[in-house]
Structure formats: structure tokens, C-alpha cells
Design a protein around this motif. Structure first.
Motif, PDB file in Angstrom:
ATOM      1  N   ASP A  12      23.264 -22.009 -67.092  1.00 53.59           N
ATOM      2  CA  ASP A  12      21.838 -21.658 -66.390  1.00 53.59           C
ATOM      3  C   ASP A  12      20.988 -20.735 -67.070  1.00 53.59           C
ATOM      4  OD1 ASP A  12      23.298 -23.300 -64.338  1.00 53.59           O
ATOM      5  OD2 ASP A  12      23.502 -21.377 -63.192  1.00 53.59           O
ATOM      6  N   ALA A  15      19.383 -22.585 -69.992  1.00 47.20           N
ATOM      7  CA  ALA A  15      18.419 -23.794 -69.613  1.00 47.20           C
ATOM      8  C   ALA A  15      17.004 -23.323 -70.027  1.00 47.20           C
ATOM      9  CB  ALA A  15      18.794 -23.865 -67.997  1.00 47.20           C
ATOM     10  N   THR A  33      21.757 -30.066 -67.704  1.00 53.54           N
ATOM     11  CA  THR A  33      20.531 -31.048 -67.403  1.00 53.54           C
ATOM     12  C   THR A  33      20.726 -31.294 -65.765  1.00 53.54           C
ATOM     13  OG1 THR A  33      20.011 -31.668 -69.681  1.00 53.54           O
ATOM     14  CG2 THR A  33      19.280 -32.902 -67.717  1.00 53.54           C
ATOM     15  N   ARG A  35      22.485 -29.689 -63.535  1.00 58.03           N
ATOM     16  CA  ARG A  35      22.457 -28.630 -62.826  1.00 58.03           C
ATOM     17  C   ARG A  35      20.856 -28.174 -62.661  1.00 58.03           C
ATOM     18  NH1 ARG A  35      27.155 -24.960 -62.421  1.00 58.03           N
ATOM     19  NH2 ARG A  35      25.748 -23.094 -62.526  1.00 58.03           N
ATOM     20  N   THR A  36      20.274 -28.214 -63.919  1.00 56.35           N
ATOM     21  CA  THR A  36      18.539 -27.801 -63.529  1.00 56.35           C
ATOM     22  C   THR A  36      18.062 -28.931 -62.915  1.00 56.35           C
ATOM     23  OG1 THR A  36      18.959 -26.918 -65.919  1.00 56.35           O
ATOM     24  CG2 THR A  36      16.699 -27.297 -65.081  1.00 56.35           C
ATOM     25  N   TYR A  40      15.877 -27.870 -59.378  1.00 57.78           N
ATOM     26  CA  TYR A  40      14.631 -28.095 -59.164  1.00 57.78           C
ATOM     27  C   TYR A  40      14.426 -28.786 -57.765  1.00 57.78           C
ATOM     28  CZ  TYR A  40      10.050 -30.235 -59.065  1.00 57.78           C
ATOM     29  OH  TYR A  40       8.931 -30.670 -58.653  1.00 57.78           O
ATOM     30  N   MET A  48       9.263 -24.619 -62.927  1.00 61.64           N
ATOM     31  CA  MET A  48      10.572 -25.246 -63.475  1.00 61.64           C
ATOM     32  C   MET A  48      10.044 -26.480 -64.411  1.00 61.64           C
ATOM     33  SD  MET A  48      13.728 -24.766 -60.852  1.00 61.64           S
ATOM     34  CE  MET A  48      14.918 -25.625 -61.974  1.00 61.64           C
ATOM     35  N   LEU A  52      11.893 -28.345 -67.374  1.00 63.50           N
ATOM     36  CA  LEU A  52      12.988 -29.523 -66.851  1.00 63.50           C
ATOM     37  C   LEU A  52      12.584 -30.501 -67.730  1.00 63.50           C
ATOM     38  CD1 LEU A  52      15.030 -30.460 -65.127  1.00 63.50           C
ATOM     39  CD2 LEU A  52      13.248 -30.929 -63.346  1.00 63.50           C
TER      40      LEU A  52
END
Length: 182
Positions: A12, A15, A33, A35-36, A40, A48, A52
Motif C-alpha cells: 500500500d 502504490a 494494482t 488492492r489499489t 479506489y 487516486m 491508479l
């Protein structure tokens, strides 16, 4: 049997550090990716989006479309199971993606998950229709439309047919090459 889940929370912090992404192995980057995207989708924090989208661009350059479809499928399943309102997590797969098959599949998942999220079948379709209206000559719009038409729903098909006069020639050509004419 107890399940041994690896703790990926350390990703995290990475990221938001694009300069360190190349230090991650392929699996770690894919997990980050995932998790992000999910974060979002949950938060819908517009701040973000640049990171992202940059992350998703990096993902495309290091994975195959088959790998991204697998990630998309897993992300969709996780959304369905854990957080139906997090469907915006799929947006990088629709807006940043370059492979038509991935965009097409993501569009289908987006609409289908919108039924769970919003309890209204056409809400996800309407969002995607607006994307096409905003970019009627963009080739990605053709794959969004193909994904919508794949759902085979009369209401959605009617919404798509209303776009005939606004979509560009490249979009029409891609639709035609996939056996579709509006």
C-alpha cells in the motif's frame, strides 16, 4: 485446513511511489494494482485516479491481456462478494486498457455488478454510454459498446442504438468487424 494468506499490506505504501514499482516482482505488482483498484472502488477518491491510471499503464506493459482478464475476473468476484458498491474499481480496465477483449469483458462485469450495487440493471450501462458519448471517436468506445451488446438486454441494446449518429467511423468499423451494425 487453515489458509495461509500472505500479508501484502506493505504494498500500500509503494502504490504511491512509482519510482519503486520496478523493484517489485510481477506478482507483487499485480497484487498492489488489485488492492489499489479495490481501494479506489471503495473510496472513489478522485485524487487516486492519476496514480491508479499510471499504475494500470505500468501493469499493461508488464502483463499479457490474459493475465489482466484473470485479474479483472478476480477483482469482479471480490467486489461481488465483499463490496458490491466498489464497482468503480473496474474503471482502469475500461478507460486505460488498450486491448479490446479486456475492455469488452470489463464493460460486461461493470454492468452486471451494477445490478448488485444499485439494484438497477441499466445504471452501469448508462454510465458506460456516457463514456462513449464523451469519446465517440475513441476506439475503446467500440469495445465498451461490444461489451454492452454482449449482455443481450433489450433496454441496453436500445440505449446503444441511439448512439449510431454520434460514433465515429473507426468505432463503426470495429463494430462491423465484430459482426455488429447499429
Amino acid at each position: 485446513m487453515a489458509e495461509n494468506k500472505k500479508d501484502y499490506s506493505y504494498l500500500d505504501k509503494l502504490a504511491i511511489q512509482p519510482e519503486k514499482w520496478n523493484e517489485l516482482d510481477k506478482n507483487e505488482f499485480q497484487v498492489m494494482t488489485f488492492r489499489t483498484c479495490f481501494l479506489y472502488g471503495e473510496s472513489q477518491n478522485k485524487k487516486m485516479i492519476p496514480v491508479l491510471f499510471q499504475m494500470y499503464d505500468h501493469l499493461q506493459s508488464n502483463t499479457s491481456s490474459v493475465e489482466r482478464i484473470k485479474m479483472l475476473t478476480a477483482l469482479s468476484a471480490s467486489i461481488r462478494k465483499n463490496k458490491p458498491k466498489a464497482i468503480m474499481a473496474l474503471f482502469p480496465f475500461i478507460q486505460v486498457e488498450e486491448e479490446g477483449d479486456v475492455i469488452r469483458t470489463a464493460s460486461q462485469f461493470f454492468v452486471n455488478l451494477s445490478v448488485i450495487s444499485n439494484k438497477e440493471y441499466s445504471s452501469g450501462a448508462k454510465i458506460l454510454i456516457e463514456l462513449v458519448k464523451d469519446a465517440p471517436i475513441d476506439r475503446n468506445s467500440a469495445y465498451i459498446l461490444l461489451g454492452l451488446l454482449d449482455i443481450n438486454n433489450d433496454k441496453i441494446d436500445k440505449l446503444v442504438s441511439l448512439l449510431k449518429s454520434v460514433i465515429g467511423n473507426e468505432v463503426k468499423s470495429i463494430l462491423h468487424n465484430n459482426g455488429v451494425s447499429l
